[in-house]
Design an enzyme around this catalytic site. Structure first.
Site, short mmCIF file in Angstrom:
data_model
loop_
_atom_site.label_atom_id
_atom_site.label_comp_id
_atom_site.label_asym_id
_atom_site.label_seq_id
_atom_site.Cartn_x
_atom_site.Cartn_y
_atom_site.Cartn_z
NE ARG A 125 -4.02 -2.07 1.87
CZ ARG A 125 -3.84 -3.21 2.51
NH1 ARG A 125 -2.83 -3.34 3.35
NH2 ARG A 125 -4.66 -4.22 2.31
CE LYS A 147 -0.08 13.46 -15.46
NZ LYS A 147 -0.29 13.82 -16.88
CD GLU A 189 8.59 15.96 -23.35
OE1 GLU A 189 7.84 16.92 -23.10
OE2 GLU A 189 8.18 14.87 -23.79
CE LYS A 231 5.80 17.26 -15.19
NZ LYS A 231 6.05 15.93 -15.71
CD GLU A 241 -3.21 16.24 -17.46
OE1 GLU A 241 -2.08 15.82 -17.15
OE2 GLU A 241 -3.78 15.95 -18.51
NE ARG A 245 0.73 17.08 -14.22
CZ ARG A 245 1.24 16.26 -13.31
NH1 ARG A 245 0.76 16.28 -12.08
NH2 ARG A 245 2.20 15.42 -13.62
CG ASN A 249 -1.17 16.97 -22.30
OD1 ASN A 249 -0.24 16.25 -21.97
ND2 ASN A 249 -2.39 16.82 -21.82
CG HIS A 252 3.01 15.76 -25.35
ND1 HIS A 252 3.82 16.87 -25.30
CD2 HIS A 252 3.72 14.76 -24.77
CE1 HIS A 252 4.96 16.56 -24.69
NE2 HIS A 252 4.92 15.27 -24.37
CG HIS A 256 0.64 11.34 -27.12
ND1 HIS A 256 -0.09 11.95 -26.13
CD2 HIS A 256 1.83 11.03 -26.57
CE1 HIS A 256 0.63 12.01 -25.02
NE2 HIS A 256 1.81 11.46 -25.26
CG HIS A 268 7.62 10.90 -25.80
ND1 HIS A 268 6.27 10.90 -26.09
CD2 HIS A 268 7.82 11.93 -24.94
CE1 HIS A 268 5.69 11.88 -25.41
NE2 HIS A 268 6.61 12.52 -24.70
#
Ligand SMILES: NC(=O)c1ccc[n+]([C@@H]2O[C@H](COP(=O)([O-])OP(=O)(O)OC[C@H]3O[C@@H](n4cnc5c(N)ncnc54)[C@H](O)[C@@H]3O)[C@@H](O)[C@H]2O)c1
Ligand SMILES: [Zn+2]
Length: 375
Positions: A125, A147, A189, A231, A241, A245, A249, A252, A256, A268
């Site tokens: 946990r 994330k 990035e 960031k 998000e 936030r 993207n 992206h 993507h 990427h």
């Protein structure tokens, strides 16, 4: 050009009532032990590329300081950022007899970070995790923000949780072993951070591109520090998000889709580079982004020796691919758009994404899938 002295950056996450330090300094890996939370044992999770390059050294250093430490590695690559690898790693932690008082050290790029932090978040946990990013992409982006996740058949990063690290330790010297392509991918990035949030950062990258490409440790420290500050400020405001936030993207939505259409053979960061150009251009075509912005983005990406286009793809397939983006909330394609370099545009009703007609996006995408741009 003066470089600010590398220092710790504090990332606040008010919603989770937590905050953590990001330490960026050449050689800081040798002091890793002093940034660890107390624990009965430390488990370094890494991949099979990083293990021989930096893993043994980290393990020896921890043991040298009298700490109980083990190393678990898995086969490198996005293809292994899966539930299956999560299963193996959690089973191996159980096999070691790690209890709730253990601590995970995520040593690697974004793949290791996402996976090791998910392991840490779920094992018993939740164990504390210290992130030690070893790619530029992970330093400027993936290691900050909390994330975690794995890829599943339906798409990338679709199963995961938020789990913030105890600390992030970024040592620019570990990048000396990184393949040059991976270094450039990480720069994309950082360019994004400048484009959406800070024109001075954007211009600084331009002025220092050659120092960055040759891995000047001071320049890399300054780049990572500023990108993490940028960031971190967005994440602090909007940890889960729900709002601003989403700016992260930028580049992206198209990026993507390019990755998807390449069958994930494209790095990427390379997909993001083309995506930044396309989305800057889409904003100009829609009359939202100042004219000349896409050219400035292109010029900076060129200075970073990033590919400017992804030839050989079909525009309509790329557009169809956008609907697979998990961040798409509605049927219409919503995209983050720049107002100018350093500032994003909001809609009249205050939203951070703009609904764009297909023909506008199509034209912008066309421009980054033409061969002749790739010079
Ligand atoms: N959690 C987030 O907020 C977030 C943000 C951005 C990206 N990501 C994730 O990050 C991943 C991409 O990260 P990445 O680009 O770091 O990929 P990666 O972890 O696959 O690393 C790239 C390659 O470099 C190797 N490598 C790593 N460090 C090295 C070093 N110092 N020397 C030599 N080789 C080294 C790795 O083994 C791998 O082969 C994606 O899965 C993406 O979804 C997550
Ligand atoms: Zn990205």
């Amino acid at each position: 050009v003066s470089v600010p002295a590398p220092r710790g950056i504090r990332v606040e996450v008010p919603v989770q009532r937590t905050a953590y330090d990001v330490i960026v300094r050449p050689g800081v890996l040798d002091e890793l032990h002093s940034f660890l939370p107390p624990a009965s044992r430390y488990v370094v999770i890494t991949d099979h590329h990083v293990a021989p390059l930096h893993g043994a050294r980290v393990l020896d250093a921890l043991r040298g300081h009298g700490l109980t430490a083990d190393l678990l590695d898995f086969t490198a690559g996005e293809a292994n950022k899966t539930r299956s690898t999560w299963t193996q790693l959690t089973d191996r932690l159980l096999g070691l007899g790690a209890g709730r008082d253990a601590c995970v050290i995520a040593l690697g790029g974004g793949v290791v970070g996402d996976l090791a932090c998910l392991v840490a978040a779920t094992y018993m946990r939740g164990l504390p995790v210290v992130q030690v990013p070893t790619t530029l992409l992970a330093m400027v982006d993936a290691a900050v923000g909390g994330k975690t996740g794995v890829d599943v058949e339906h798409g990338k990063n679709l199963v995961g949780v938020f789990h913030h690290p105890h600390a992030v330790i970024a040592d620019p010297l570990v990048l000396n072993t990184l393949p040059p392509q991976q270094l450039r991918a990480g720069l994309a990035e950082a360019v994004k951070h400048g484009a959406i949030l800070d024109a001075a950062h954007f211009d600084w990258i331009h002025d220092n591109a050659q120092r960055l490409l040759s891995l000047d440790p001071e320049a890399v420290s300054a780049l990572v520090t500023r990108s993490v500050e940028l960031k971190g400020s967005v994440v602090a405001e909007d940890p889960r998000e729900h709002g601003r936030r989403v700016l992260l993207n930028f580049g992206h939505t198209v990026g993507h889709a390019l990755e998807l259409c390449s069958g994930y053979t494209l790095l990427h960061g390379f997909a993001v580079a083309a995506g930044l150009r396309a989305e800057a251009r889409a904003g100009e075509l829609a009359g939202i982004t100042a004219d000349g912005t896409a050219d400035r983005v292109t010029s900076l990406l060129r200075a970073c020796e990033l590919p400017l286009s992804v030839p050989g793809l079909d525009a309509d397939r790329v557009l169809d691919g956008m609907r697979m983006d998990k961040k798409t909330r509605a049927a219409a394609q919503r995209v983050v758009l720049l107002a100018v370099i350093g500032r994003c545009a909001r809609t009249d009703d205050g939203k951070w994404t703009h609904a764009l007609p297909r023909h506008v996006l199509r034209q912008a995408v066309q421009e980054v899938i033409r061969d002749r741009d790739n010079v």
